[in-house]
Design a protein around this motif. Structure first.
Motif, PDB file in Angstrom:
ATOM      1  N   ALA A 133       8.834  -1.959   5.069  1.00 56.81           N
ATOM      2  CA  ALA A 133       9.688  -1.943   3.881  1.00 56.81           C
ATOM      3  C   ALA A 133       8.884  -1.275   2.769  1.00 56.81           C
ATOM      4  O   ALA A 133       7.649  -1.307   2.794  1.00 56.81           O
ATOM      5  CB  ALA A 133      10.076  -3.361   3.486  1.00 56.81           C
ATOM      6  N   TYR A 134       9.553  -0.652   1.835  1.00 52.80           N
ATOM      7  CA  TYR A 134       8.849  -0.011   0.725  1.00 52.80           C
ATOM      8  C   TYR A 134       9.748   0.024  -0.492  1.00 52.80           C
ATOM      9  O   TYR A 134      10.952  -0.225  -0.413  1.00 52.80           O
ATOM     10  CB  TYR A 134       8.349   1.394   1.108  1.00 52.80           C
ATOM     11  N   GLN A 135       9.137   0.323  -1.633  1.00 50.78           N
ATOM     12  CA  GLN A 135       9.870   0.283  -2.896  1.00 50.78           C
ATOM     13  C   GLN A 135      10.657   1.572  -3.134  1.00 50.78           C
ATOM     14  O   GLN A 135      11.821   1.531  -3.487  1.00 50.78           O
ATOM     15  CB  GLN A 135       8.906   0.042  -4.061  1.00 50.78           C
ATOM     16  N   TYR A 136      10.001   2.709  -2.963  1.00 54.11           N
ATOM     17  CA  TYR A 136      10.628   4.008  -3.185  1.00 54.11           C
ATOM     18  C   TYR A 136       9.688   5.089  -2.674  1.00 54.11           C
ATOM     19  O   TYR A 136       8.565   4.798  -2.264  1.00 54.11           O
ATOM     20  CB  TYR A 136      10.941   4.244  -4.678  1.00 54.11           C
ATOM     21  N   ALA A 170       0.847  -1.190   0.000  1.00 52.27           N
ATOM     22  CA  ALA A 170       0.000   0.000   0.000  1.00 52.27           C
ATOM     23  C   ALA A 170       0.884   1.242   0.000  1.00 52.27           C
ATOM     24  O   ALA A 170       2.059   1.189   0.357  1.00 52.27           O
ATOM     25  CB  ALA A 170      -0.915   0.001   1.222  1.00 52.27           C
ATOM     26  N   ASP A 171       0.302   2.354  -0.401  1.00 45.40           N
ATOM     27  CA  ASP A 171       0.996   3.641  -0.377  1.00 45.40           C
ATOM     28  C   ASP A 171       0.595   4.394   0.875  1.00 45.40           C
ATOM     29  O   ASP A 171      -0.517   4.237   1.391  1.00 45.40           O
ATOM     30  CB  ASP A 171       0.629   4.474  -1.607  1.00 45.40           C
ATOM     31  N   ILE A 182       5.113   7.407   0.088  1.00 50.07           N
ATOM     32  CA  ILE A 182       5.911   6.191   0.215  1.00 50.07           C
ATOM     33  C   ILE A 182       5.166   5.091  -0.542  1.00 50.07           C
ATOM     34  O   ILE A 182       4.027   4.776  -0.225  1.00 50.07           O
ATOM     35  CB  ILE A 182       6.157   5.855   1.694  1.00 50.07           C
ATOM     36  N   ARG A 183       5.815   4.530  -1.545  1.00 47.88           N
ATOM     37  CA  ARG A 183       5.161   3.630  -2.490  1.00 47.88           C
ATOM     38  C   ARG A 183       5.464   2.162  -2.201  1.00 47.88           C
ATOM     39  O   ARG A 183       6.602   1.797  -1.919  1.00 47.88           O
ATOM     40  CB  ARG A 183       5.634   3.944  -3.920  1.00 47.88           C
ATOM     41  N   GLY A 184       4.418   1.360  -2.283  1.00 45.78           N
ATOM     42  CA  GLY A 184       4.580  -0.088  -2.174  1.00 45.78           C
ATOM     43  C   GLY A 184       5.064  -0.553  -0.814  1.00 45.78           C
ATOM     44  O   GLY A 184       5.927  -1.416  -0.718  1.00 45.78           O
TER      45      GLY A 184
END
Length: 175
Positions: free
Chosen positions: A165-168, A117-118, A136-138
């Motif tokens: 944790a997140y992607q970017y 989720a964002d 904050i994406r993913g």
């Protein structure tokens, strides 16, 4: 030549300076977790503006090290949550993690779109206006911390931390 006096410093300190206690987090939860974004905006009492790191790659050339830019990485992001007696927010994070990997079956969702989720963190000024925002994406939780219980503690409210944790991330000033 610039004068480095107090008055010159005050003139440069726009808005009186950014305050670490003026922020808002808007959590996105996957549907199966059932989180309440508005409640989280009040109960998340601590967070950070996210960081990122660009690694350096060293290439040897005739005894020298040439440094060139490597890949960008994003460290996990941690929030501190005030717990209420219904434990609504904690329950949402526990359901989220259980959807990713069940306690009893060691199985869970495999499509990242189903469990990521964002979320947004905003820096506010004294008037409550957003001055900087990060999307904050993913994101997905990797840790929901313990809550210490004790007969000796009677003058505090429970808190716990969540590591995601997140992607970017994107900000309102980056493209």
């Amino acid at each position: 030549m610039a004068t480095l006096g107090v008055d010159a410093f005050k003139a440069k300190l726009i808005g009186g300076g950014a305050r670490p206690n003026l922020f808002k987090v808007t959590m996105g939860f996957p549907g199966f977790a059932g989180g309440n974004s508005e409640q989280c905006s009040f109960m998340i009492k601590g967070a950070t503006l996210p960081a990122s790191t660009v690694g350096a790659i060293e290439v040897s050339f005739r005894g020298r090290k040439l440094k060139i830019a490597g890949d960008r990485t994003f460290a996990n992001w941690t929030i501190t949550v005030i717990n209420d007696t219904k434990m609504d927010i904690r329950n949402s994070f526990e359901r989220w993690m259980n959807g990713i990997n069940s306690h009893s079956t060691n199985s869970g969702l495999t499509n990242p779109l189903a469990y990521q989720a964002d979320l947004m963190i905003e820096q506010l000024d004294k008037a409550g206006v957003t001055t900087k925002s990060y999307m904050i994406r993913g994101a997905f939780p990797t840790l929901v911390s313990e809550i210490a219980l004790s007969y000796d503690t009677n003058d505090t409210v429970e808190e716990f931390t969540v590591e995601l944790a997140y992607q970017y991330w994107d900000s309102n000033t980056t493209t």
